[in-house]
Design a protein around this motif. Structure first.
Motif, mmCIF file in Angstrom:
data_model
loop_
_atom_site.group_PDB
_atom_site.id
_atom_site.type_symbol
_atom_site.label_atom_id
_atom_site.label_comp_id
_atom_site.label_asym_id
_atom_site.label_seq_id
_atom_site.Cartn_x
_atom_site.Cartn_y
_atom_site.Cartn_z
ATOM 1 N N ILE B 5 98.068 -47.301 -26.378
ATOM 2 C CA ILE B 5 99.014 -46.990 -27.250
ATOM 3 C C ILE B 5 99.347 -45.492 -27.176
ATOM 4 N N THR B 6 100.435 -45.081 -27.092
ATOM 5 C CA THR B 6 100.813 -43.447 -26.724
ATOM 6 C C THR B 6 101.225 -42.802 -28.283
ATOM 7 N N ILE B 7 100.617 -41.770 -28.473
ATOM 8 C CA ILE B 7 100.864 -41.114 -29.381
ATOM 9 C C ILE B 7 101.778 -39.971 -28.986
ATOM 10 N N PRO B 8 103.084 -39.731 -29.337
ATOM 11 C CA PRO B 8 103.784 -38.877 -28.775
ATOM 12 C C PRO B 8 103.452 -37.273 -29.127
ATOM 13 N N PRO B 9 103.920 -36.513 -28.480
ATOM 14 C CA PRO B 9 103.393 -34.904 -28.467
ATOM 15 C C PRO B 9 103.580 -34.566 -29.777
ATOM 16 N N ARG B 10 102.821 -33.709 -30.197
ATOM 17 C CA ARG B 10 102.950 -33.075 -31.629
ATOM 18 C C ARG B 10 102.969 -34.068 -32.774
ATOM 19 N N THR B 24 88.786 -45.738 -26.921
ATOM 20 C CA THR B 24 89.109 -44.540 -25.738
ATOM 21 C C THR B 24 90.343 -43.652 -25.928
ATOM 22 N N VAL B 25 89.933 -42.284 -25.822
ATOM 23 C CA VAL B 25 91.036 -41.123 -26.129
ATOM 24 C C VAL B 25 91.251 -40.851 -24.632
ATOM 25 N N LEU B 174 94.065 -39.495 -35.613
ATOM 26 C CA LEU B 174 93.960 -39.306 -34.183
ATOM 27 C C LEU B 174 95.602 -38.566 -33.686
ATOM 28 N N THR B 175 95.417 -37.522 -33.185
ATOM 29 C CA THR B 175 96.755 -36.712 -32.873
ATOM 30 C C THR B 175 96.863 -36.289 -31.352
ATOM 31 N N ALA B 176 97.904 -36.076 -31.094
ATOM 32 C CA ALA B 176 98.098 -35.253 -29.883
ATOM 33 C C ALA B 176 98.655 -33.722 -30.259
ATOM 34 N N CYS B 177 97.688 -32.955 -29.956
ATOM 35 C CA CYS B 177 97.666 -31.561 -30.820
ATOM 36 C C CYS B 177 98.862 -30.589 -30.574
ATOM 37 N N SER B 178 98.974 -30.207 -31.671
ATOM 38 C CA SER B 178 100.442 -29.337 -31.663
ATOM 39 C C SER B 178 100.435 -27.796 -31.340
ATOM 40 N N ILE B 190 99.392 -38.250 -25.901
ATOM 41 C CA ILE B 190 97.798 -38.657 -25.852
ATOM 42 C C ILE B 190 98.149 -40.193 -25.799
ATOM 43 N N ALA B 191 97.179 -40.904 -25.288
ATOM 44 C CA ALA B 191 96.992 -42.428 -25.377
ATOM 45 C C ALA B 191 95.752 -42.762 -25.850
ATOM 46 N N TYR B 192 95.504 -43.905 -26.661
ATOM 47 C CA TYR B 192 94.339 -44.494 -26.898
ATOM 48 C C TYR B 192 94.416 -46.060 -26.862
ATOM 49 N N LEU B 193 93.129 -46.340 -26.632
ATOM 50 C CA LEU B 193 92.754 -47.935 -26.374
ATOM 51 C C LEU B 193 91.664 -48.388 -27.402
ATOM 52 N N VAL B 194 91.929 -49.135 -28.086
ATOM 53 C CA VAL B 194 90.914 -50.007 -28.954
ATOM 54 C C VAL B 194 90.345 -51.094 -28.360
#
Lengths: 200, 200
Positions: B5-10, B24-25, B174-178, B190-194
């Motif tokens: 899954i993708t976390i968009p920027p910021r 997995t980050v 969990l974030t995509a840092c700003s 950032i992407a993550y997988l559970v």
């Protein structure tokens, strides 16, 4: 003249400070750590934050002139005089679990964490709210490449001190640290002096 | 096969993990930080503690095999695979105040802190409970003598990752840092997988 109050070895206390008061933490015999935590008297969910303080200072070792920020990014305390210049703001107060995990103690002491828990309970601060402490005189030496660190004897000599000014009304918890490594393997007292802001 | 899954920027998100699940980050493009916080699903007052984790590991840089402990000294997560080996566990999530104090922004972004606050609210976690994050891929370089540190470009290259195993039922933020400095001045996803623990 007001006399400092003594915290016996391996114990702790808590007290109020008003904005403008100064707090001097004294190491009477040298090489003794004192864990300091602080909470806003108006709302104890606001507490000192090592992460905010170190980030805003861009350094690990805070000293004269530096501020201790809260989790809400407000300045809680400022260091106004420092005879030692080496304190720790990375590690949590030693606890029963510290003594079990690091020292393999079978009947562990309650540590600074347990002492703070007891001292802070009358102020409405629960154990889960006890943050990373500002560990006065604690000497953590870091190997820069690996990040491995060791806890070394404090650099404080007898009668050395660090003095703070309260930048808001506070509840403060303060200990004479209970961990062997931190205090060069001898448990000693800590003294502290509160000087009230002159309201004239 | 399950897709990350993708976390968009910021931005940021929050989700549940069950004991035994892996998280997995992934840094899809490289040089992007992801702030990770975690709370016990049974009682969100139990949260990850940098102070406990670093103390028990006796090092600043956690990697494969190391544990992330809670403020109650229980293991919450364990790092089971790490392609980068350099992450930060000293600093709090960037916030409006970070951007005001460090970057002098007049109209600051809400930062990882604001993103985590919004994402964690449905799980009963308030802003005062957001701890120092495990900042995946964040590269904080410390000058050992002075303790002065700088935030440098992450060492992560495209598709690098760090994988954790949940050691208790968790709420994870969990974030995509700003923050500009942390991400070599480019905001990336950032992407993550559970992966669920097979209950057979």
């Amino acid at each position: 003249m007001k006399q400092p109050i003594t915290i016996p070895p391996r114990s702790g206390t808590a007290f109020r400070l008003e904005k403008g008061d100064s707090l001097t933490v004294i190491d009477p015999r040298g090489e003794q750590v004192s864990d300091l935590v602080a909470f806003s008297a108006a709302d104890v969910r606001e507490a000192i934050s090592s992460g905010r303080s170190l980030d805003y200072a861009s350094k690990l070792y805070l000293t004269t002139g530096d501020a201790i920020y809260s989790n809400r990014s407000n300045i809680m305390l400022r260091i106004v005089e420092d005879k030692v210049g080496r304190h720790d703001f990375l590690l949590t107060p030693c606890s029963r679990e510290t003594f079990k995990i690091i020292y393999r103690d079978e009947n562990p002491h309650q540590g600074c964490f347990g002492n703070l828990e007891v001292a802070l309970a009358p102020f409405g601060v629960g154990p889960d709210q006890i943050p990373i402490a500002f560990n006065c005189f604690m000497n953590v030496v870091i190997h820069p490449a690996t990040g491995v660190f060791t806890v070394e004897a404090p650099l404080s000599r007898p009668a050395d001190f660090i003095k703070f000014r309260a930048e808001m009304d506070l509840v403060v918890g303060l200990t004479a640290c209970s961990a062997l490594q931190s205090n060069n393997h001898a448990f000693k007292p800590i003294a502290y002096l509160v000087e009230r802001w002159a309201k004239t």
